[in-house]
Design a protein around this motif. Structure first.
Motif, PDB file in Angstrom:
ATOM      1  N   GLY A   4       0.768  -1.237   0.028  1.00  0.00           N
ATOM      2  CA  GLY A   4      -0.018   0.083  -0.023  1.00  0.00           C
ATOM      3  C   GLY A   4       0.841   1.164  -0.014  1.00  0.00           C
ATOM      4  O   GLY A   4       0.705   2.134  -0.993  1.00  0.00           O
ATOM      5  N   PRO A   5       1.774   1.285   0.777  1.00  0.00           N
ATOM      6  CA  PRO A   5       2.547   2.639   0.935  1.00  0.00           C
ATOM      7  C   PRO A   5       3.273   2.856  -0.164  1.00  0.00           C
ATOM      8  O   PRO A   5       3.269   4.217  -0.965  1.00  0.00           O
ATOM      9  CB  PRO A   5       3.447   2.517   2.086  1.00  0.00           C
ATOM     10  N   ALA A   6       3.887   1.878  -1.053  1.00  0.00           N
ATOM     11  CA  ALA A   6       4.659   2.170  -2.184  1.00  0.00           C
ATOM     12  C   ALA A   6       3.685   2.415  -3.297  1.00  0.00           C
ATOM     13  O   ALA A   6       3.916   3.323  -4.100  1.00  0.00           O
ATOM     14  CB  ALA A   6       5.389   0.928  -2.625  1.00  0.00           C
ATOM     15  N   ASN A   7       2.516   1.948  -3.456  1.00  0.00           N
ATOM     16  CA  ASN A   7       1.387   2.092  -4.201  1.00  0.00           C
ATOM     17  C   ASN A   7       0.998   3.557  -4.242  1.00  0.00           C
ATOM     18  O   ASN A   7       0.886   4.325  -5.404  1.00  0.00           O
ATOM     19  CB  ASN A   7       0.270   1.293  -4.354  1.00  0.00           C
ATOM     20  N   PHE A   8       0.786   3.880  -3.110  1.00  0.00           N
ATOM     21  CA  PHE A   8       0.235   5.387  -2.967  1.00  0.00           C
ATOM     22  C   PHE A   8       1.276   6.325  -3.094  1.00  0.00           C
ATOM     23  O   PHE A   8       1.137   7.449  -4.114  1.00  0.00           O
ATOM     24  CB  PHE A   8      -0.123   5.488  -1.592  1.00  0.00           C
ATOM     25  N   TYR A   9       2.593   6.050  -2.937  1.00  0.00           N
ATOM     26  CA  TYR A   9       3.763   6.948  -3.047  1.00  0.00           C
ATOM     27  C   TYR A   9       3.771   6.912  -4.564  1.00  0.00           C
ATOM     28  O   TYR A   9       4.099   8.329  -5.106  1.00  0.00           O
ATOM     29  CB  TYR A   9       4.982   6.414  -2.504  1.00  0.00           C
TER      30      TYR A   9
ATOM     31  N   LEU B 154       0.722  13.699   2.231  1.00  0.00           N
ATOM     32  CA  LEU B 154       1.596  13.367   3.145  1.00  0.00           C
ATOM     33  C   LEU B 154       0.960  12.677   4.537  1.00  0.00           C
ATOM     34  O   LEU B 154       1.468  11.503   4.976  1.00  0.00           O
ATOM     35  CB  LEU B 154       2.301  14.595   3.911  1.00  0.00           C
ATOM     36  N   ALA B 155      -0.042  13.163   5.173  1.00  0.00           N
ATOM     37  CA  ALA B 155      -0.743  12.612   6.250  1.00  0.00           C
ATOM     38  C   ALA B 155      -1.391  11.116   5.920  1.00  0.00           C
ATOM     39  O   ALA B 155      -1.153  10.047   6.662  1.00  0.00           O
ATOM     40  CB  ALA B 155      -1.878  13.301   6.918  1.00  0.00           C
ATOM     41  N   TYR B 156      -1.893  11.203   4.849  1.00  0.00           N
ATOM     42  CA  TYR B 156      -2.506   9.623   4.070  1.00  0.00           C
ATOM     43  C   TYR B 156      -1.405   8.886   3.980  1.00  0.00           C
ATOM     44  O   TYR B 156      -1.643   7.588   4.530  1.00  0.00           O
ATOM     45  CB  TYR B 156      -3.065  10.040   2.796  1.00  0.00           C
TER      46      TYR B 156
ATOM     47  N   VAL C 258       1.492   8.648   5.555  1.00  0.00           N
ATOM     48  CA  VAL C 258       2.159   8.279   6.946  1.00  0.00           C
ATOM     49  C   VAL C 258       1.079   7.201   7.594  1.00  0.00           C
ATOM     50  O   VAL C 258       1.713   6.600   8.030  1.00  0.00           O
ATOM     51  CB  VAL C 258       2.276   9.397   7.752  1.00  0.00           C
ATOM     52  N   HIS C 259      -0.136   7.521   7.358  1.00  0.00           N
ATOM     53  CA  HIS C 259      -1.070   6.490   7.627  1.00  0.00           C
ATOM     54  C   HIS C 259      -1.000   5.246   7.297  1.00  0.00           C
ATOM     55  O   HIS C 259      -0.882   4.182   7.817  1.00  0.00           O
ATOM     56  CB  HIS C 259      -2.519   6.893   7.442  1.00  0.00           C
ATOM     57  N   LEU C 260      -0.673   5.048   5.919  1.00  0.00           N
ATOM     58  CA  LEU C 260      -0.427   3.729   5.235  1.00  0.00           C
ATOM     59  C   LEU C 260       0.783   3.085   5.804  1.00  0.00           C
ATOM     60  O   LEU C 260       0.821   2.077   6.030  1.00  0.00           O
ATOM     61  CB  LEU C 260      -0.402   3.969   3.701  1.00  0.00           C
ATOM     62  N   ILE C 261       1.910   3.977   6.022  1.00  0.00           N
ATOM     63  CA  ILE C 261       3.360   3.283   6.597  1.00  0.00           C
ATOM     64  C   ILE C 261       2.833   2.878   8.091  1.00  0.00           C
ATOM     65  O   ILE C 261       3.363   1.882   8.168  1.00  0.00           O
ATOM     66  CB  ILE C 261       4.209   4.593   6.693  1.00  0.00           C
ATOM     67  N   ALA C 262       2.385   3.817   8.811  1.00  0.00           N
ATOM     68  CA  ALA C 262       1.974   3.172  10.158  1.00  0.00           C
ATOM     69  C   ALA C 262       1.214   1.654  10.229  1.00  0.00           C
ATOM     70  O   ALA C 262       1.663   1.000  11.005  1.00  0.00           O
ATOM     71  CB  ALA C 262       1.141   4.242  11.070  1.00  0.00           C
ATOM     72  N   ASP C 263       0.329   1.681   9.339  1.00  0.00           N
ATOM     73  CA  ASP C 263      -0.504   0.406   9.205  1.00  0.00           C
ATOM     74  C   ASP C 263       0.375  -0.518   8.816  1.00  0.00           C
ATOM     75  O   ASP C 263       0.487  -1.608   9.614  1.00  0.00           O
ATOM     76  CB  ASP C 263      -1.583   0.596   8.166  1.00  0.00           C
TER      77      ASP C 263
END
Length: 175
Positions: A62-67, A82-84, A86-91
């Motif tokens: 998810g984080p890589a896809n969003f990035y 950025l906040a979105y 960071v949410h994905l990274i935290a998950d």
């Protein structure tokens, strides 16, 4: 996944580091829980979407896809993306760490449903009270919904945002 309290705490700390204050800080904190709003964590969102869609988990990262989709905005530290992100990274970090550690404990043979409850309980134990942090008027919520919907996977309206405010005000985040 971490609770909203956890995401709000992470968002708050990042906002401190980036010197995001006032109204922009409240918006940033809302953005830090945005990926969860369409998943049905809000009571009766006007549209419910699959977790895989709102968390960009197609293909498993998810984080890589969003990035990849929002690189220029994230690199410019645009608060919404950025906040979105960071949410994905935290998950991703919390889930990978939790399930990695669980394999080496007395819980390794527990059913997945029990493990998910155990994981969520840990977040609730260490939650922070964010009551009254997000307080938006109907007009502000309408503007924020339009801004949030710039992210492809998001489809919220002002009522969804006001429901988030209500949940947080009533401290129902962990129920």
């Amino acid at each position: 996944m971490p609770s909203w309290n956890t995401h709000l705490e992470i968002g708050s700390r990042l906002a401190d580091k980036l010197n995001i204050v006032g109204k922009k800080r409240r918006e940033f904190l809302l953005w830090s829980i945005l990926p969860d709003i369409n998943n049905g964590y809000v009571n009766h969102p006007h549209i419910v979407k699959a977790h895989e869609e709102t968390h960009y988990n197609y293909g498993g990262d998810g984080p890589a896809n969003f990035y990849a989709e929002n690189k220029s905005k994230i690199d410019k530290k645009e608060p919404l993306c950025l906040a979105y992100f960071v949410h994905l990274i935290a998950d991703d970090i919390f889930n990978k760490d939790f399930y990695h550690r669980i394999k080496t404990t007395q819980y390794k043979d527990k059913p997945e449903e029990e493990l998910v409850d155990l994981k969520h309980n840990d977040f609730w134990l260490y939650g922070t009270n964010f009551r009254h942090i997000l307080d938006f008027s109907k007009e502000e919520a309408e503007t924020l919904a339009k801004k949030a919907n710039q992210i492809r996977s998001v489809d919220i309206n002002s009522d969804d945002i006001l429901e988030v405010v209500k949940i947080i005000e009533l401290d129902e985040i962990n129920d």
